[in-house]
Write a protein that holds these residues in place. Structure first.
Motif, PDB file in Angstrom:
ATOM      1  N   LEU A   1      35.726  13.090  61.879  1.00 48.81           N
ATOM      2  CA  LEU A   1      35.061  11.878  61.389  1.00 48.81           C
ATOM      3  C   LEU A   1      34.404  12.140  60.037  1.00 48.81           C
ATOM      4  O   LEU A   1      34.480  11.305  59.130  1.00 48.81           O
ATOM      5  CB  LEU A   1      34.024  11.396  62.398  1.00 48.81           C
ATOM      6  CG  LEU A   1      34.576  10.772  63.676  1.00 48.81           C
ATOM      7  CD1 LEU A   1      33.472  10.586  64.704  1.00 48.81           C
ATOM      8  CD2 LEU A   1      35.261   9.457  63.372  1.00 48.81           C
ATOM      9  N   ASP A   2      33.765  13.294  59.899  1.00 50.56           N
ATOM     10  CA  ASP A   2      33.114  13.656  58.638  1.00 50.56           C
ATOM     11  C   ASP A   2      34.147  13.805  57.524  1.00 50.56           C
ATOM     12  O   ASP A   2      33.944  13.311  56.413  1.00 50.56           O
ATOM     13  CB  ASP A   2      32.314  14.940  58.809  1.00 50.56           C
ATOM     14  CG  ASP A   2      31.501  15.268  57.573  1.00 50.56           C
ATOM     15  OD1 ASP A   2      30.718  14.386  57.130  1.00 50.56           O
ATOM     16  OD2 ASP A   2      31.648  16.383  57.045  1.00 50.56           O
ATOM     17  N   GLU A   3      35.264  14.473  57.825  1.00 49.55           N
ATOM     18  CA  GLU A   3      36.328  14.649  56.825  1.00 49.55           C
ATOM     19  C   GLU A   3      36.908  13.313  56.382  1.00 49.55           C
ATOM     20  O   GLU A   3      37.326  13.162  55.239  1.00 49.55           O
ATOM     21  CB  GLU A   3      37.433  15.536  57.388  1.00 49.55           C
ATOM     22  CG  GLU A   3      37.046  16.990  57.541  1.00 49.55           C
ATOM     23  CD  GLU A   3      38.084  17.805  58.284  1.00 49.55           C
ATOM     24  OE1 GLU A   3      39.171  17.277  58.620  1.00 49.55           O
ATOM     25  OE2 GLU A   3      37.803  18.994  58.551  1.00 49.55           O
ATOM     26  N   MET A   4      36.922  12.341  57.293  1.00 47.55           N
ATOM     27  CA  MET A   4      37.457  11.019  56.959  1.00 47.55           C
ATOM     28  C   MET A   4      36.413  10.132  56.288  1.00 47.55           C
ATOM     29  O   MET A   4      36.717   9.011  55.881  1.00 47.55           O
ATOM     30  CB  MET A   4      37.991  10.346  58.221  1.00 47.55           C
ATOM     31  CG  MET A   4      39.194  11.074  58.815  1.00 47.55           C
ATOM     32  SD  MET A   4      39.782  10.304  60.320  1.00 47.55           S
ATOM     33  CE  MET A   4      40.444   8.778  59.672  1.00 47.55           C
ATOM     34  N   GLY A   5      35.167  10.621  56.189  1.00 44.62           N
ATOM     35  CA  GLY A   5      34.126   9.877  55.496  1.00 44.62           C
ATOM     36  C   GLY A   5      33.309   8.941  56.363  1.00 44.62           C
ATOM     37  O   GLY A   5      32.514   8.160  55.848  1.00 44.62           O
ATOM     38  N   TYR A   6      33.488   9.013  57.679  1.00 44.91           N
ATOM     39  CA  TYR A   6      32.706   8.170  58.582  1.00 44.91           C
ATOM     40  C   TYR A   6      31.380   8.839  58.876  1.00 44.91           C
ATOM     41  O   TYR A   6      31.339   9.951  59.379  1.00 44.91           O
ATOM     42  CB  TYR A   6      33.467   7.924  59.887  1.00 44.91           C
ATOM     43  CG  TYR A   6      34.701   7.081  59.697  1.00 44.91           C
ATOM     44  CD1 TYR A   6      34.604   5.697  59.622  1.00 44.91           C
ATOM     45  CD2 TYR A   6      35.960   7.657  59.586  1.00 44.91           C
ATOM     46  CE1 TYR A   6      35.733   4.920  59.441  1.00 44.91           C
ATOM     47  CE2 TYR A   6      37.096   6.892  59.411  1.00 44.91           C
ATOM     48  CZ  TYR A   6      36.972   5.523  59.339  1.00 44.91           C
ATOM     49  OH  TYR A   6      38.079   4.755  59.162  1.00 44.91           O
ATOM     50  N   LYS A   7      30.277   8.172  58.572  1.00 46.13           N
ATOM     51  CA  LYS A   7      28.943   8.744  58.765  1.00 46.13           C
ATOM     52  C   LYS A   7      28.169   8.049  59.869  1.00 46.13           C
ATOM     53  O   LYS A   7      27.509   8.692  60.663  1.00 46.13           O
ATOM     54  CB  LYS A   7      28.128   8.659  57.461  1.00 46.13           C
ATOM     55  CG  LYS A   7      28.778   9.361  56.293  1.00 46.13           C
ATOM     56  CD  LYS A   7      28.882  10.853  56.531  1.00 46.13           C
ATOM     57  CE  LYS A   7      29.543  11.519  55.323  1.00 46.13           C
ATOM     58  NZ  LYS A   7      30.152  12.770  55.643  1.00 46.13           N
ATOM     59  N   LYS A   8      28.210   6.725  59.893  1.00 42.19           N
ATOM     60  CA  LYS A   8      27.413   5.954  60.850  1.00 42.19           C
ATOM     61  C   LYS A   8      28.335   5.089  61.710  1.00 42.19           C
ATOM     62  O   LYS A   8      29.224   4.426  61.193  1.00 42.19           O
ATOM     63  CB  LYS A   8      26.419   5.064  60.120  1.00 42.19           C
ATOM     64  CG  LYS A   8      25.430   5.836  59.280  1.00 42.19           C
ATOM     65  CD  LYS A   8      24.054   5.304  59.498  1.00 42.19           C
ATOM     66  CE  LYS A   8      23.075   6.107  58.684  1.00 42.19           C
ATOM     67  NZ  LYS A   8      22.198   6.887  59.488  1.00 42.19           N
ATOM     68  N   PRO A   9      28.092   5.091  63.010  1.00 43.13           N
ATOM     69  CA  PRO A   9      28.903   4.230  63.884  1.00 43.13           C
ATOM     70  C   PRO A   9      28.510   2.763  63.722  1.00 43.13           C
ATOM     71  O   PRO A   9      27.369   2.444  63.393  1.00 43.13           O
ATOM     72  CB  PRO A   9      28.557   4.729  65.286  1.00 43.13           C
ATOM     73  CG  PRO A   9      27.200   5.320  65.148  1.00 43.13           C
ATOM     74  CD  PRO A   9      27.123   5.879  63.747  1.00 43.13           C
ATOM     75  N   SER A  10      29.464   1.899  63.959  1.00 42.77           N
ATOM     76  CA  SER A  10      29.169   0.469  63.979  1.00 42.77           C
ATOM     77  C   SER A  10      28.413   0.166  65.272  1.00 42.77           C
ATOM     78  O   SER A  10      28.364   0.984  66.196  1.00 42.77           O
ATOM     79  CB  SER A  10      30.470  -0.332  63.915  1.00 42.77           C
ATOM     80  OG  SER A  10      31.211  -0.166  65.112  1.00 42.77           O
ATOM     81  N   PRO A  11      27.809  -1.018  65.376  1.00 42.97           N
ATOM     82  CA  PRO A  11      27.082  -1.347  66.604  1.00 42.97           C
ATOM     83  C   PRO A  11      27.937  -1.241  67.877  1.00 42.97           C
ATOM     84  O   PRO A  11      27.464  -0.742  68.892  1.00 42.97           O
ATOM     85  CB  PRO A  11      26.609  -2.779  66.362  1.00 42.97           C
ATOM     86  CG  PRO A  11      26.422  -2.841  64.876  1.00 42.97           C
ATOM     87  CD  PRO A  11      27.577  -2.023  64.322  1.00 42.97           C
TER      88      PRO A  11
END
Length: 101
Positions: free
Chosen positions: A35-45
């Protein structure tokens, strides 16, 4: 798991920028790294509300608008709970339309 699984209902709409990080949801480090490598930092609600109970093996009924991250909300716990060494079926995904498959 019991014979009658507990169901958690979640409903949400707009993606918010505040809230926990994926690291707070109980996902394994292998998925967190991707997830970090793909640039996702914060989950959606929808992800924030559904990932923890799904990781616990509970049933979840999620309702959210298109583009809010429902696929990842369900796929990440599936990946976290799947044993890659097992050669038996572990997941059944039902898709109501060819487009969703």
């Amino acid at each position: 798991m019991s014979d009658t699984p507990e169901t958690t209902e979640v409903a949400t709409g707009v993606v918010e920028t505040q809230g926990p990080a994926f690291t707070d949801l109980g996902l394994p480090s292998t998925l967190l790294r991707v997830l970090d490598e793909m640039g996702y930092k914060k989950p959606s609600p929808i992800q924030e509300q559904s990932i923890p109970p799904l990781l616990e093996g509970k049933d979840v009924l999620g309702l959210a608008q298109t583009g809010t991250g429902k696929t990842a909300a369900f796929a990440l716990p599936i990946l976290a709970r799947t044993d890659a060494a097992s050669r038996t079926p572990q997941v059944l995904v039902l898709a109501p339309t060819r487009e969703l498959a």
